[in-house]
Design a protein around this motif. Structure first.
Motif, PDB file in Angstrom:
ATOM      1  N   GLU A  23      36.988  10.414 -21.861  1.00 15.76           N
ATOM      2  CA  GLU A  23      37.265  11.850 -21.791  1.00 15.76           C
ATOM      3  C   GLU A  23      36.189  12.657 -22.517  1.00 15.76           C
ATOM      4  N   LEU A  24      35.776  12.189 -23.678  1.00 15.31           N
ATOM      5  CA  LEU A  24      34.733  12.877 -24.437  1.00 15.31           C
ATOM      6  C   LEU A  24      33.411  12.848 -23.670  1.00 15.31           C
ATOM      7  N   GLU A  25      33.093  11.720 -23.055  1.00 16.92           N
ATOM      8  CA  GLU A  25      31.870  11.623 -22.256  1.00 16.92           C
ATOM      9  C   GLU A  25      31.906  12.610 -21.091  1.00 16.92           C
ATOM     10  N   GLU A  26      33.049  12.694 -20.421  1.00 16.53           N
ATOM     11  CA  GLU A  26      33.169  13.631 -19.295  1.00 16.53           C
ATOM     12  C   GLU A  26      33.064  15.078 -19.769  1.00 16.53           C
ATOM     13  N   GLU A  27      33.594  15.356 -20.947  1.00 10.99           N
ATOM     14  CA  GLU A  27      33.503  16.715 -21.486  1.00 10.99           C
ATOM     15  C   GLU A  27      32.052  17.092 -21.759  1.00 10.99           C
ATOM     16  N   LEU A  28      31.285  16.168 -22.338  1.00  8.06           N
ATOM     17  CA  LEU A  28      29.875  16.440 -22.591  1.00  8.06           C
ATOM     18  C   LEU A  28      29.105  16.626 -21.280  1.00  8.06           C
ATOM     19  N   GLU A  29      29.415  15.807 -20.297  1.00 13.16           N
ATOM     20  CA  GLU A  29      28.737  15.908 -19.001  1.00 13.16           C
ATOM     21  C   GLU A  29      28.977  17.269 -18.355  1.00 13.16           C
ATOM     22  N   GLN A  30      30.221  17.734 -18.416  1.00 13.41           N
ATOM     23  CA  GLN A  30      30.553  19.024 -17.815  1.00 13.41           C
ATOM     24  C   GLN A  30      29.996  20.187 -18.633  1.00 13.41           C
ATOM     25  N   ARG A  31      30.068  20.098 -19.945  1.00 14.71           N
ATOM     26  CA  ARG A  31      29.637  21.203 -20.808  1.00 14.71           C
ATOM     27  C   ARG A  31      28.126  21.418 -20.719  1.00 14.71           C
ATOM     28  N   TYR A  32      27.368  20.316 -20.674  1.00  9.52           N
ATOM     29  CA  TYR A  32      25.915  20.430 -20.721  1.00  9.52           C
ATOM     30  C   TYR A  32      25.234  20.155 -19.386  1.00  9.52           C
ATOM     31  N   GLY A  33      26.013  19.855 -18.352  1.00  7.91           N
ATOM     32  CA  GLY A  33      25.434  19.662 -17.031  1.00  7.91           C
ATOM     33  C   GLY A  33      24.554  18.436 -16.907  1.00  7.91           C
ATOM     34  N   ALA A  57      20.624  12.401 -19.274  1.00  7.27           N
ATOM     35  CA  ALA A  57      21.630  11.468 -19.794  1.00  7.27           C
ATOM     36  C   ALA A  57      21.425  11.365 -21.299  1.00  7.27           C
ATOM     37  N   LEU A  58      22.513  11.117 -22.018  1.00  8.77           N
ATOM     38  CA  LEU A  58      22.466  11.043 -23.479  1.00  8.77           C
ATOM     39  C   LEU A  58      23.259   9.850 -23.976  1.00  8.77           C
ATOM     40  N   VAL A  59      22.653   9.082 -24.876  1.00  5.07           N
ATOM     41  CA  VAL A  59      23.358   8.017 -25.605  1.00  5.07           C
ATOM     42  C   VAL A  59      23.404   8.453 -27.062  1.00  5.07           C
ATOM     43  N   THR A  60      24.604   8.605 -27.609  1.00  6.67           N
ATOM     44  CA  THR A  60      24.733   9.085 -28.978  1.00  6.67           C
ATOM     45  C   THR A  60      25.979   8.502 -29.629  1.00  6.67           C
ATOM     46  N   ASP A  61      26.166   8.803 -30.910  1.00  5.63           N
ATOM     47  CA  ASP A  61      27.303   8.263 -31.648  1.00  5.63           C
ATOM     48  C   ASP A  61      28.514   9.184 -31.536  1.00  5.63           C
ATOM     49  N   ALA A  90      30.587  18.550 -28.513  1.00 12.32           N
ATOM     50  CA  ALA A  90      31.672  19.038 -27.648  1.00 12.32           C
ATOM     51  C   ALA A  90      32.335  20.295 -28.213  1.00 12.32           C
ATOM     52  N   GLU A  91      32.285  20.465 -29.524  1.00 14.56           N
ATOM     53  CA  GLU A  91      32.920  21.619 -30.161  1.00 14.56           C
ATOM     54  C   GLU A  91      32.103  22.896 -30.025  1.00 14.56           C
TER      55      GLU A  91
END
Length: 325
Positions: free
Chosen positions: A71-81, A311-315, A323-324
């Protein structure tokens, strides 16, 4: 008298649908064997299984494995395109070394699962995070890419020169790919020196390779350099960093500096850099940024905001903070 969802004339069919569904999903019996056991056609077995889903007898539930943050990954994908976000499970109190190791392991797993074998991959030369990834990769049984190419100057002080060469050489060996080195420093004294070096036949060949890349694997740098970069002779001076920060700089990718909104910081310094041009970089279809930790947060946000990475790989902690925003 109210009727049930399945009326009496359908009970026989309902029983058959349920039986077929249990045989297939719970007992693992192949459709052809179900057809033989029940003396019906395989096509009918397939239709009954589809009806089992349509009527709610069979319901698909995706259970997220521990340490996976879909869910967090999908949120980042949508927020930052971006096309993909990979969030690595790292303890909130982990130090920078532990965070680096975990992100490297996550990036290694991501790369091993996603390479096509035909990619031409550009690699940033002085990234500790990229090196952490390579240290955790296993040799491919079949070729993972055709070539790996340095994205910026790979020549530095003798004390740390092995770092840059190791990144490209070991990745090429792991993937079964040809390494293409940049036989020049990342930063030179003036634009004239940069232009002269770029006319060298070997650099002309590298520039052509840059235009043919299908993928890039890059660290995302903060304005304060890592220890390795600082010792390499390829870092900006203190005076240069102060000037960059006064212009709003927060980070870099391959020495191309950007602000918090992702816009590039241009100027005399940019003309002294031997690295892939920004236009060529942004034409690469798949650009993977690998970075994390509190020190890199602003730089990662700027890279996402400016479309520097796809694409982003992060902690985990960094992902939650991104996301915030």
């Amino acid at each position: 008298m109210p009727t049930s969802r399945f009326t009496r004339p359908q009970d026989g069919q309902l029983r058959l649908i349920t039986k077929v569904a249990r045989m297939y999903h719970e007992r693992g019996i192949r459709q052809a064997d179900i057809a033989t056991a029940l003396s019906i056609s395989q096509a009918k077995v397939s239709r009954l299984l589809k009806r089992a889903e349509a009527t709610g007898i069979v319901r698909t539930i995706v259970t997220v494995a521990p340490g996976v943050y879909a869910e967090l990954e999908e949120e980042l994908e949508q927020r930052y395109g971006i096309a993909e976000a990979v969030v690595v499970d790292v303890d909130a109190d982990a130090d920078e070394r532990e965070t680096l190791a975990s992100i490297g392991a996550g990036a290694a797993a991501y790369l091993e699962a996603s390479l096509s074998g035909n990619d031409r991959i550009g690699v940033s030369s002085w990234s500790q995070t990229v090196l952490a990834m390579i240290d955790r990769m296993r040799p491919f049984q079949v070729r993972g890419a055709t070539e790996v190419v340095q994205l910026l100057g790979g020549v530095g002080s003798p004390e740390v020169q092995s770092h840059s060469h190791r990144i490209l050489g070991e990745l090429g060996s792991i993937l079964g790919a040809e390494p293409v080195y940049v036989q020049a420093p990342g930063i030179v004294a003036g634009a004239g020196i940069r232009d002269s070096l770029l006319t060298d036949p070997s650099m002309q060949e590298v520039q052509q390779r840059w235009r043919e890349l299908t993928m890039a694997i890059m660290g995302i740098g903060s304005i304060e350099p890592s220890d390795v970069l600082a010792e390499s002779g390829n870092a900006f001076s203190d005076a240069e960093r102060r000037s960059l920060m006064a212009d709003g700089a927060v980070g870099d990718i391959c020495h191309r500096i950007f602000r918090a909104d992702g816009s590039q910081v241009r100027g005399d310094l940019d003309d002294r850099i031997i690295a892939i041009p920004v236009d060529d970089l942004l034409r690469i279809p798949r650009r993977v940024g690998i970075a994390g930790g509190a020190r890199k947060l602003e730089a990662i946000h700027g890279a996402l905001a400016g479309g520097w990475v796809t694409a982003l790989v992060t902690d985990l902690t960094t992902a939650e903070k991104l996301a915030e925003r």
